[in-house]
Design an enzyme around this catalytic site. Structure first.
Site, PDB file in Angstrom:
ATOM      1  N   HIS A 183      59.018  53.496  61.104  1.00 49.60           N
ATOM      2  CA  HIS A 183      59.491  52.336  60.212  1.00 49.60           C
ATOM      3  C   HIS A 183      59.834  52.945  58.869  1.00 49.60           C
ATOM      4  O   HIS A 183      59.569  54.352  58.540  1.00 49.60           O
ATOM      5  CB  HIS A 183      58.277  51.527  59.998  1.00 49.60           C
ATOM      6  CG  HIS A 183      57.070  52.469  59.476  1.00 49.60           C
ATOM      7  ND1 HIS A 183      56.876  52.710  58.044  1.00 49.60           N
ATOM      8  CD2 HIS A 183      56.125  53.010  60.327  1.00 49.60           C
ATOM      9  CE1 HIS A 183      55.753  53.435  58.043  1.00 49.60           C
ATOM     10  NE2 HIS A 183      55.269  53.619  59.329  1.00 49.60           N
ATOM     11  N   GLU A 203      50.523  51.986  65.749  1.00 49.79           N
ATOM     12  CA  GLU A 203      50.001  52.992  65.001  1.00 49.79           C
ATOM     13  C   GLU A 203      48.482  53.548  65.620  1.00 49.79           C
ATOM     14  O   GLU A 203      47.653  52.656  65.906  1.00 49.79           O
ATOM     15  CB  GLU A 203      50.012  53.482  63.631  1.00 49.79           C
ATOM     16  CG  GLU A 203      49.795  54.841  62.909  1.00 49.79           C
ATOM     17  CD  GLU A 203      50.560  55.921  63.146  1.00 49.79           C
ATOM     18  OE1 GLU A 203      50.419  56.333  64.536  1.00 49.79           O
ATOM     19  OE2 GLU A 203      51.505  56.362  62.522  1.00 49.79           O
TER      20      GLU A 203
END
Length: 203
Positions: free
Chosen positions: A9, A81
């Protein structure tokens, strides 16, 4: 032959503030938006047969800037994550008040990292769920080109999956910057490194 395109990201506000994000979210910065859009331009001529995304808002927003057709996204929860538990949202200085040794272990001696005292996710469990996600993706894609938009530690876990990298080597170069591009080819048996952590589109 399957080509796997991997990216992290874009830069977020918590990245700038040096706060751990993990399973929590922080908005993309202007720089994060620009670099994701730049990666989108770099990849604009590529037709992806599959696009796989972490459920995290920062990953989803990054993907929308790379590929505008949201209907083509497949969200996989196991691409989220690693969870840092009580550390999430805290700065390095705040974490080190009570967890200096384990914080240092995570970044410098990950094979000695203990997640228990801050209610985090173990590296073994994390790597296993990422391996499950990648197994699913591979079962759905025998050839073509796919894009995976996820997180820094997830990409490290994927690299460990591809090349059997031991935990103590987890942070070896290259650095995986936000929106950096990695490309891996899979022939059904072996994973070939084509490009790792490339950032030329960000210059």
């Amino acid at each position: 032959m399957l080509e796997i395109y991997l990216t992290r990201h874009g830069a977020t506000e918590w990245n700038v503030e040096n706060r751990l994000q993990g399973s929590l979210n922080s908005d993309l910065t202007e720089r994060g938006v620009r670099s994701a859009a730049a990666l989108g331009r770099r990849l604009s001529d590529i037709e992806f047969t599959g696009i796989y995304v972490s459920p995290s808002k920062r990953a989803l927003e990054t993907t929308k800037l790379i590929v505008s057709d949201e209907s083509s996204f497949t969200i996989i929860d196991d691409l989220n994550e690693i969870s840092f538990g009580d550390w999430e949202g805290k700065t390095r200085e705040e974490i080190e008040l009570k967890g200096k040794e384990e914080y240092d272990n995570f970044w410098n001696r990950p094979h000695k990292y203990n997640h228990l005292h801050h209610n985090g996710e173990s590296l073994a469990a994390f790597k296993q769920r990422v391996a499950v996600a990648m197994g699913r993706i591979l079962s759905e894609n025998r050839e073509g080109r796919i894009l995976i938009v996820t997180h820094g530690v997830v990409i490290r876990a994927l690299m460990a999956f591809f090349w059997n990298i031991p935990p103590e080597k987890m942070w070896d170069p290259p650095i995986i910057h936000g929106t950096s591009l990695s490309i891996v080819r899979f022939d059904g048996n072996h994973f070939e490194k084509v490009m790792l952590g490339d950032t030329i589109h960000m210059k």
